[in-house]
Enzyme design. Structure first.
Site: not given
Ligand code: UDP
Length: 364
Positions: A207
């Site tokens: 993303h």
């Molecule tokens: N996650 C989720 N469902 C999904 C994809 C990710 O619950 O389909 C969870 C994942 O386990 C983690 C969090 O969302 O705990 C990560 O979020 P994201 O990747 O959106 O944000 P980032 O960590 O990159 O800021």
């Protein structure tokens, strides 16, 4: 009674605030802990499901800001959150992570003289093209308490001249949620429901704007996934930003039949799929940490990581954004060349306990 407000805005924030909310219940005679949802992520799959699964109360304040450019979103959050602070007069604000809500609310609170704690402070990718890096730097420089998840954060804050007295090495609060929900994750039937066998598929999430916002890079990403899917099934829960771009660039129909595309998944299902996967390929921040904790192989499609402990101690490989290299690294893992890892310091499920104890001591 002291009043503490924690800010949530986007998916990873819910997962970090849930254990903090639980830990505050121990102090419910002295501290009232309230949740303010800015509405940065607002739909069922990116927000509501997390409140239910993570057993959080309905947010006490909902700012309903929605999307918009970075400036629009940050400004709207600031305007709406200022009203909350003025009417509620909280004694303390907690912000987590690195999204626009984190920076916007920390700015509002400090300008109104309310102490702010930043949970997950000090992480740096050293890439100022990432909007999150700007949010991290601004939030850290104005916050009064900095709760750090890994040692690199301590070094970064020190180098930036932040006074030692503000910094607390408390560990990774996201892992508190993971540890707490492991029994439920273990019981999930998602693999069976999707016809998957443990250790026989790849799980992918993408993303970050650098991977999905340009037609060229999104096309290359899909080509890479298609190539890999000839060998291994791929599960691909698609982030709304990525889905919009797949449709906008007309790439969606190019995705191979061997790739199971889903909507964004709930926390328990996603972690169950993570635990069962042969390999994660991702550009997420949190997923680099969750795979490290679970000892699952992870390839990060980014040129940098603000979470270096996942590479130095954990199972994460930072491969970069050249997708030919990513494909090579993935085949390497699939052929049995696994990266050994262990669990970083203080990722022990007691992080929220430590953070709330410090905050309550300061408040009472
Ligand atoms: N996650 C989720 N469902 C999904 C994809 C990710 O619950 O389909 C969870 C994942 O386990 C983690 C969090 O969302 O705990 C990560 O979020 P994201 O990747 O959106 O944000 P980032 O960590 O990159 O800021």
């Amino acid at each position: 009674m002291k009043k503490v407000i924690s800010i949530v805005g986007a998916r990873p924030n819910f997962i970090k605030v849930a254990p903090i909310h639980k830990a505050f219940q121990k102090y419910d005679k002295t501290v009232q802990h309230l949740i303010c949802h800015t509405g940065q992520h607002f739909d069922e799959k990116m927000s509501k499901i997390f409140f239910e699964e993570l057993e959080m109360p309905k947010p006490h304040f909902y700012l309903g800001v929605g999307g918009g450019s970075h400036a629009e979103q940050t400004a709207k959050i600031m305007i709406e959150f200022e009203k909350v602070v003025l009417s509620e007069k909280p004694d303390f604000i907690i912000v987590v992570g690195d999204v626009n809500s984190t920076m916007a609310c920390s700015l509002v609170a400090t300008k109104l003289g309310v102490p702010v704690a930043h949970v997950e402070a000090g992480l740096r990718s050293f890439d100022r093209e990432m909007p999150e890096e700007i949010n991290r730097m601004v939030t850290d420089v104005i916050s009064n308490y900095l709760f750090v998840s890994e040692r690199s954060g301590l070094e970064n804050l020190k180098r930036e001249g932040i006074d030692d007295s503000k910094i607390y090495f408390t560990g990774n609060v996201m892992i508190d949620s993971l540890i707490y929900y492991l029994p439920k994750i273990d019981k999930s039937t998602i693999l069976k429901d999707m016809g998957l066998v443990k250790d026989s598929y790849i799980l992918g999430t993408f993303h970050r704007p650098s991977n999905v916002d340009s037609e060229v890079s999104l096309n290359q990403l899909v080509d890479m996934l298609n190539n890999l899917s000839a060998t291994k099934k791929i599960v691909f829960p698609v982030h709304p930003r990525t889905m919009n771009n797949l449709i906008k660039f007309g790439i969606r129909d190019k995705i191979s039949q061997n790739i199971i595309m889903t909507e964004p998944l709930g926390y328990i299902e996603f972690l169950a799929l993570t635990q069962g996967a042969s390999l994660l390929i991702t550009d997420s921040g949190g997923i680099q940490e969750e795979t490290t904790y679970l000892g699952v192989q992870c390839i990060t499609v980014r040129d940098n990581t603000e979470r270096p402990v996942t590479v130095t101690v954990g199972t994460n490989q930072l491969i970069g954004t050249n997708l030919k290299n990513v494909e090579k690294a993935a085949f390497n893992v699939l052929s049995g060349n696994l990266k050994k890892g262990s669990i970083p310091e203080l990722w022990d499920g007691k992080v929220a306990e430590r953070i709330t104890k410090i905050i309550v001591e300061k408040l009472t």
